[in-house]
Design a protein around this motif. Structure first.
Motif, PDB file in Angstrom:
ATOM      1  N   ALA A 143       3.991   1.942  -9.187  1.00  0.00           N
ATOM      2  CA  ALA A 143       3.812   0.956  -8.111  1.00  0.00           C
ATOM      3  C   ALA A 143       2.566   0.110  -8.362  1.00  0.00           C
ATOM      4  CB  ALA A 143       3.726   1.659  -6.759  1.00  0.00           C
ATOM      5  N   LEU A 144       1.474   0.752  -8.738  1.00  0.00           N
ATOM      6  CA  LEU A 144       0.239   0.011  -9.024  1.00  0.00           C
ATOM      7  C   LEU A 144       0.425  -0.945 -10.196  1.00  0.00           C
ATOM      8  CD1 LEU A 144      -2.356   2.892  -8.535  1.00  0.00           C
ATOM      9  CD2 LEU A 144      -2.003   0.902  -7.029  1.00  0.00           C
ATOM     10  N   ASP A 190       1.549   8.450  -1.983  1.00  0.00           N
ATOM     11  CA  ASP A 190       2.384   9.272  -2.860  1.00  0.00           C
ATOM     12  C   ASP A 190       2.087  10.733  -2.534  1.00  0.00           C
ATOM     13  OD1 ASP A 190       3.807  10.488  -4.909  1.00  0.00           O
ATOM     14  OD2 ASP A 190       2.924   9.284  -6.507  1.00  0.00           O
ATOM     15  N   TYR A 240       0.324   2.561   5.555  1.00  0.00           N
ATOM     16  CA  TYR A 240       0.989   2.396   4.269  1.00  0.00           C
ATOM     17  C   TYR A 240       2.304   1.651   4.444  1.00  0.00           C
ATOM     18  CZ  TYR A 240      -2.384   5.947   2.977  1.00  0.00           C
ATOM     19  OH  TYR A 240      -3.547   6.637   2.770  1.00  0.00           O
ATOM     20  N   GLY A 251       3.468   6.524  -8.069  1.00  0.00           N
ATOM     21  CA  GLY A 251       2.370   5.698  -7.561  1.00  0.00           C
ATOM     22  C   GLY A 251       1.762   4.822  -8.643  1.00  0.00           C
ATOM     23  N   ARG A 290       0.863  -1.191   0.000  1.00  0.00           N
ATOM     24  CA  ARG A 290       0.000   0.000   0.000  1.00  0.00           C
ATOM     25  C   ARG A 290       0.894   1.234   0.000  1.00  0.00           C
ATOM     26  NH1 ARG A 290      -2.225  -2.272   5.322  1.00  0.00           N
ATOM     27  NH2 ARG A 290       0.014  -2.438   5.315  1.00  0.00           N
ATOM     28  N   TRP A 291       0.599   2.171  -0.899  1.00  0.00           N
ATOM     29  CA  TRP A 291       1.447   3.349  -1.107  1.00  0.00           C
ATOM     30  C   TRP A 291       0.713   4.637  -0.780  1.00  0.00           C
ATOM     31  CZ3 TRP A 291       6.331   3.936  -3.806  1.00  0.00           C
ATOM     32  CH2 TRP A 291       6.992   2.723  -4.016  1.00  0.00           C
ATOM     33  N   CYS A 318      -2.884   2.835  -3.877  1.00  0.00           N
ATOM     34  CA  CYS A 318      -2.056   4.025  -3.748  1.00  0.00           C
ATOM     35  C   CYS A 318      -2.972   5.219  -3.508  1.00  0.00           C
ATOM     36  CB  CYS A 318      -1.198   4.264  -4.985  1.00  0.00           C
ATOM     37  SG  CYS A 318      -0.077   5.681  -4.792  1.00  0.00           S
ATOM     38  N   ALA A 362       1.207  -3.260  -6.660  1.00  0.00           N
ATOM     39  CA  ALA A 362       0.758  -2.674  -5.395  1.00  0.00           C
ATOM     40  C   ALA A 362      -0.765  -2.781  -5.332  1.00  0.00           C
ATOM     41  CB  ALA A 362       1.194  -1.216  -5.288  1.00  0.00           C
ATOM     42  N   ALA A 367      -6.775   3.291  -6.862  1.00  0.00           N
ATOM     43  CA  ALA A 367      -6.209   4.571  -6.435  1.00  0.00           C
ATOM     44  C   ALA A 367      -7.243   5.460  -5.756  1.00  0.00           C
ATOM     45  CB  ALA A 367      -5.634   5.300  -7.646  1.00  0.00           C
TER      46      ALA A 367
END
Length: 165
Positions: free
Chosen positions: A35-36, A23, A88, A32, A20-21, A43, A40, A69
């Protein structure tokens, strides 16, 4: 930026999957979104500028990762200073340069550690001339890399020791 982003994800490798991010200072959302796209689970993107929010939302739709997101128009300092409503695994801090925002955000996260898990990493992207050593009680610098005029600093949550009574 592309070289730095590629280097970042080469360093993180498989740790991105199922993470889990957050940004902060989302800009275009490039980090982000990357990452997804690498697995991930979610985000949250923050930016205060309406134009940046619009670009992030457009880029999320164009890349097909919008369902994973959340985009928030809010000041990063205000967000990380508020009561945590999520945790996160990675927090990415890439603020406007030469304003000292990165160190203030890191200090706020250090005081408000509930945003992070025991295994979280805060990644700071700054110009190397901005770097300074910070006294932090909940973070330790785990790594630091330079790519031309860009520096990535990795701060891990310190291992919490439970004292026996």
């Amino acid at each position: 930026m592309d070289r730095t982003k590629q280097a970042l994800f080469n360093i993180l490798m498989d740790d991105v999957r199922d993470s889990r991010w957050l940004d902060l200072f989302g800009g275009t959302g490039a980090v982000g979104i990357e990452a997804l796209s690498r697995g991930a689970t979610s985000c949250t993107f923050l930016d205060i500028a309406p134009a940046a929010i619009k670009v992030i939302e457009q880029n999320l739709r164009a890349t097909g990762v919008a369902p994973k997101a959340k985009v928030i128009r809010q000041d990063a300092m205000r967000y990380v200073s508020s009561r945590p409503n999520a945790q996160y695994d990675f927090v990415y801090v890439a603020p406007p340069q030469y304003q000292g925002l990165w160190s203030r955000v890191l200090a706020a996260l250090d005081e408000n550690i509930g945003w992070l898990t025991d295994d979280s990493t805060v990644i700071v992207q700054i110009d190397p001339t901005e770097f300074l050593t910070l006294e932090l009680k909940n973070f330790e610098m785990a790594d630091q890399r330079k790519y031309g005029r860009t520096m990535l600093c990795f701060y891990d949550v310190k291992t919490r020791t439970i004292e026996s009574t």
